[in-house]
Motif scaffolding. Structure first.
Motif, PDB file in Angstrom:
ATOM      1  N   VAL A  15       0.840  -1.203   0.000  1.00 18.58           N
ATOM      2  CA  VAL A  15       0.000   0.000   0.000  1.00 18.58           C
ATOM      3  C   VAL A  15       0.870   1.247   0.000  1.00 18.58           C
ATOM      4  CG1 VAL A  15      -1.756   1.304   1.252  1.00 18.58           C
ATOM      5  CG2 VAL A  15      -1.841  -1.201   1.224  1.00 18.58           C
ATOM      6  N   GLU A  16       0.685   2.098  -1.002  1.00 19.29           N
ATOM      7  CA  GLU A  16       1.403   3.371  -1.065  1.00 19.29           C
ATOM      8  C   GLU A  16       0.608   4.434  -0.308  1.00 19.29           C
ATOM      9  OE1 GLU A  16       3.945   4.447  -4.770  1.00 19.29           O
ATOM     10  OE2 GLU A  16       2.111   3.508  -5.531  1.00 19.29           O
ATOM     11  N   ALA A  17       1.075   4.771   0.880  1.00 17.01           N
ATOM     12  CA  ALA A  17       0.356   5.747   1.704  1.00 17.01           C
ATOM     13  C   ALA A  17       0.630   7.166   1.260  1.00 17.01           C
ATOM     14  CB  ALA A  17       0.739   5.580   3.172  1.00 17.01           C
ATOM     15  N   LEU A  18       1.862   7.433   0.828  1.00 20.15           N
ATOM     16  CA  LEU A  18       2.255   8.756   0.327  1.00 20.15           C
ATOM     17  C   LEU A  18       3.057   8.575  -0.952  1.00 20.15           C
ATOM     18  CD1 LEU A  18       3.414  10.442   3.660  1.00 20.15           C
ATOM     19  CD2 LEU A  18       1.285  10.907   2.430  1.00 20.15           C
ATOM     20  N   LYS A  19       2.769   9.421  -1.947  1.00 24.47           N
ATOM     21  CA  LYS A  19       3.413   9.278  -3.251  1.00 24.47           C
ATOM     22  C   LYS A  19       4.049  10.598  -3.688  1.00 24.47           C
ATOM     23  CE  LYS A  19      -0.469   6.226  -4.381  1.00 24.47           C
ATOM     24  NZ  LYS A  19      -1.684   6.064  -5.225  1.00 24.47           N
ATOM     25  N   ASP A  20       5.334  10.745  -3.405  1.00 22.87           N
ATOM     26  CA  ASP A  20       6.094  11.889  -3.908  1.00 22.87           C
ATOM     27  C   ASP A  20       5.464  13.220  -3.484  1.00 22.87           C
ATOM     28  OD1 ASP A  20       8.386  12.716  -5.291  1.00 22.87           O
ATOM     29  OD2 ASP A  20       7.236  13.155  -7.091  1.00 22.87           O
ATOM     30  N   GLY A  38      -7.925   7.864   5.014  1.00 25.19           N
ATOM     31  CA  GLY A  38      -7.110   7.017   4.154  1.00 25.19           C
ATOM     32  C   GLY A  38      -6.345   7.767   3.089  1.00 25.19           C
ATOM     33  N   ALA A  39      -6.381   9.108   3.140  1.00 27.24           N
ATOM     34  CA  ALA A  39      -5.689   9.901   2.113  1.00 27.24           C
ATOM     35  C   ALA A  39      -4.185   9.983   2.348  1.00 27.24           C
ATOM     36  CB  ALA A  39      -6.280  11.306   2.049  1.00 27.24           C
ATOM     37  N   GLY A  40      -3.733   9.688   3.584  1.00 29.73           N
ATOM     38  CA  GLY A  40      -2.314   9.753   3.898  1.00 29.73           C
ATOM     39  C   GLY A  40      -1.949  10.856   4.887  1.00 29.73           C
ATOM     40  N   LYS A  41      -2.943  11.533   5.432  1.00 29.97           N
ATOM     41  CA  LYS A  41      -2.692  12.670   6.332  1.00 29.97           C
ATOM     42  C   LYS A  41      -1.943  12.241   7.594  1.00 29.97           C
ATOM     43  CE  LYS A  41      -7.031  13.892   6.787  1.00 29.97           C
ATOM     44  NZ  LYS A  41      -7.678  12.761   6.059  1.00 29.97           N
ATOM     45  N   THR A  42      -2.427  11.199   8.259  1.00 30.97           N
ATOM     46  CA  THR A  42      -1.808  10.762   9.514  1.00 30.97           C
ATOM     47  C   THR A  42      -0.394  10.246   9.291  1.00 30.97           C
ATOM     48  OG1 THR A  42      -3.950  10.262  10.526  1.00 30.97           O
ATOM     49  CG2 THR A  42      -2.025   9.158  11.454  1.00 30.97           C
ATOM     50  N   THR A  43      -0.183   9.523   8.215  1.00 30.99           N
ATOM     51  CA  THR A  43       1.170   9.039   7.897  1.00 30.99           C
ATOM     52  C   THR A  43       2.132  10.207   7.739  1.00 30.99           C
ATOM     53  OG1 THR A  43       0.367   7.024   6.819  1.00 30.99           O
ATOM     54  CG2 THR A  43       2.554   7.793   6.197  1.00 30.99           C
ATOM     55  N   LEU A  44       1.715  11.241   7.044  1.00 28.33           N
ATOM     56  CA  LEU A  44       2.564  12.413   6.848  1.00 28.33           C
ATOM     57  C   LEU A  44       2.850  13.107   8.175  1.00 28.33           C
ATOM     58  CD1 LEU A  44       4.059  14.294   4.948  1.00 28.33           C
ATOM     59  CD2 LEU A  44       1.914  15.493   4.533  1.00 28.33           C
ATOM     60  N   ILE A 203      -5.460  16.482  -0.617  1.00 26.78           N
ATOM     61  CA  ILE A 203      -4.740  15.220  -0.746  1.00 26.78           C
ATOM     62  C   ILE A 203      -5.726  14.068  -0.907  1.00 26.78           C
ATOM     63  CG2 ILE A 203      -4.590  14.988   1.785  1.00 26.78           C
ATOM     64  CD1 ILE A 203      -1.855  13.570   1.334  1.00 26.78           C
ATOM     65  N   GLN A 204      -5.396  13.157  -1.809  1.00 26.31           N
ATOM     66  CA  GLN A 204      -6.238  11.989  -2.091  1.00 26.31           C
ATOM     67  C   GLN A 204      -5.347  10.828  -2.461  1.00 26.31           C
ATOM     68  OE1 GLN A 204      -9.342  11.179  -1.883  1.00 26.31           O
ATOM     69  NE2 GLN A 204     -10.011   9.883  -3.549  1.00 26.31           N
ATOM     70  N   ASP A 205      -5.543   9.673  -1.817  1.00 28.75           N
ATOM     71  CA  ASP A 205      -4.752   8.465  -2.112  1.00 28.75           C
ATOM     72  C   ASP A 205      -3.256   8.732  -2.072  1.00 28.75           C
ATOM     73  OD1 ASP A 205      -7.096   6.984  -2.467  1.00 28.75           O
ATOM     74  OD2 ASP A 205      -7.216   7.503  -4.593  1.00 28.75           O
ATOM     75  N   GLY A 206      -2.820   9.534  -1.112  1.00 32.25           N
ATOM     76  CA  GLY A 206      -1.395   9.769  -0.913  1.00 32.25           C
ATOM     77  C   GLY A 206      -0.759  10.768  -1.852  1.00 32.25           C
ATOM     78  N   GLU A 207      -1.564  11.445  -2.671  1.00 35.86           N
ATOM     79  CA  GLU A 207      -1.033  12.413  -3.624  1.00 35.86           C
ATOM     80  C   GLU A 207      -1.635  13.800  -3.389  1.00 35.86           C
ATOM     81  OE1 GLU A 207      -0.102  10.790  -7.802  1.00 35.86           O
ATOM     82  OE2 GLU A 207      -1.903   9.675  -7.207  1.00 35.86           O
TER      83      GLU A 207
END
Length: 301
Positions: A15-20, A38-44, A203-207
């Motif tokens: 699973v790619e949580a954040l993409k570039d 699930g957009a990647g906010k918490t991971t960032l 941000i959506q799907d890590g992008e």
């Protein structure tokens, strides 16, 4: 810049949580990271607060690198995670004193910074954190994040699950904190809160889809948007999605927001189509775009 993020990517197995991901937050800015679960906010946020390492890319907070200078960052930032993470069996006062001790300070030393927030929970200072309402837990968590007078404040979905009145009060508190020259990075799934930020990143799907001021983002929306309603909203959505000229269809409060693929859109044509599908009480009117409309347009193209 208070926060600099450059080409950050992070994966969990397949699973790619954040993409570039890349963006900057200016000193003293209230910057919003806007996107669904699930957009990647918490991971960032975990990467920027040194709790997680990225697979690639670099990031810095107040000039300190998130990998090599993690101790310096932890001393100069405040972090309020999405899930209430204070000690439930400790009282309000005990939680505050505990976090103050960790940072070698006291409640009295930085009282002026948290005064506006603390006075609202002080009458209940002997109540255990686990017995507090959602809004009071939120205020306690913010006080604990500010107790050491941080330069940068990270707030991960701070108003999720909180009542509308407490949400409004919370954003008023953030505006006052910003006046004290604290840089604030806040994430939220609520599009209406985006308008309260100086700048936002969708941000959506890590992008990252777009970065701009809320006003500029709305002004760049290209297609006209129409509020559409009928006696059966569920049927209306399905019928609109089958319409050959539809560009986008999605529920928006008491209406359906509709955009047409044609440049010469005619309301009468759409109404006639809906009537042919046995819909009644049909209303169609042009409306102004919102941040949510901009997000939906970017996320579906």
């Amino acid at each position: 810049m208070s926060i600099t993020v450059t080409n950050i990517s992070k994966s969990y197995k397949n699973v790619e949580a954040l993409k570039d991901v890349s963006f900057n937050v200016k000193s003293g800015e209230l910057f919003g990271l806007i996107g669904p679960d699930g957009a990647g906010k918490t991971t960032l946020f975990r990467i920027l607060t040194t709790l997680l390492k990225a697979n690639s890319g670099t990031a810095s907070v107040t000039g300190f690198d998130v990998v090599t200078d993690y101790k310096d960052i932890r001393n100069c930032v405040g972090y309020m995670p999405g899930k209430f993470s204070l000690y439930q069996d400790l009282t309000i006062e005990e939680n505050l004193n505990f976090f103050a001790t960790i940072f070698n300070t006291t409640l009295e030393e930085n009282y002026e910074l948290i005064k506006d927030i603390y006075v609202q929970i002080e009458p209940f200072k002997n109540r255990r954190a686990g017995q507090l309402s959602g809004g009071m837990k939120q205020k306690l968590a913010l006080c604990c994040a500010l107790i050491h007078k941080p330069k940068v404040l990270f707030l991960d979905e701070p108003t999720t699950g909180v009542d509308p009145v407490s949400r409004k009060e919370f954003w008023e508190m953030l505006k006052r904190l910003q006046q004290k020259h604290i840089t604030i990075l806040v994430s939220t799934p609520y599009m209406d809160e985006a308008a309260l930020c100086d700048r936002i990143a969708l941000i959506q799907d890590g992008e990252i889809l777009q970065i701009d001021t809320p006003k500029a983002m709305i002004s760049h929306h290209k297609k006209d948007i129409y509020n559409v309603s009928a006696h059966n909203m569920y049927q209306l959505i399905n019928v609109l999605k089958q319409y050959k000229h539809q560009h986008s269809v999605y529920p928006f409060g008491a209406f359906v927001h509709y955009t047409d693929s044609r440049t010469d859109f005619n309301m009468a044509d759409l109404k006639a189509y809906l009537e042919s599908k046995s819909l009644s009480e049909i209303k169609i009117e042009k409306t102004l775009p919102t941040i949510e409309d901009t997000f939906m347009e970017l996320a579906t193209t």
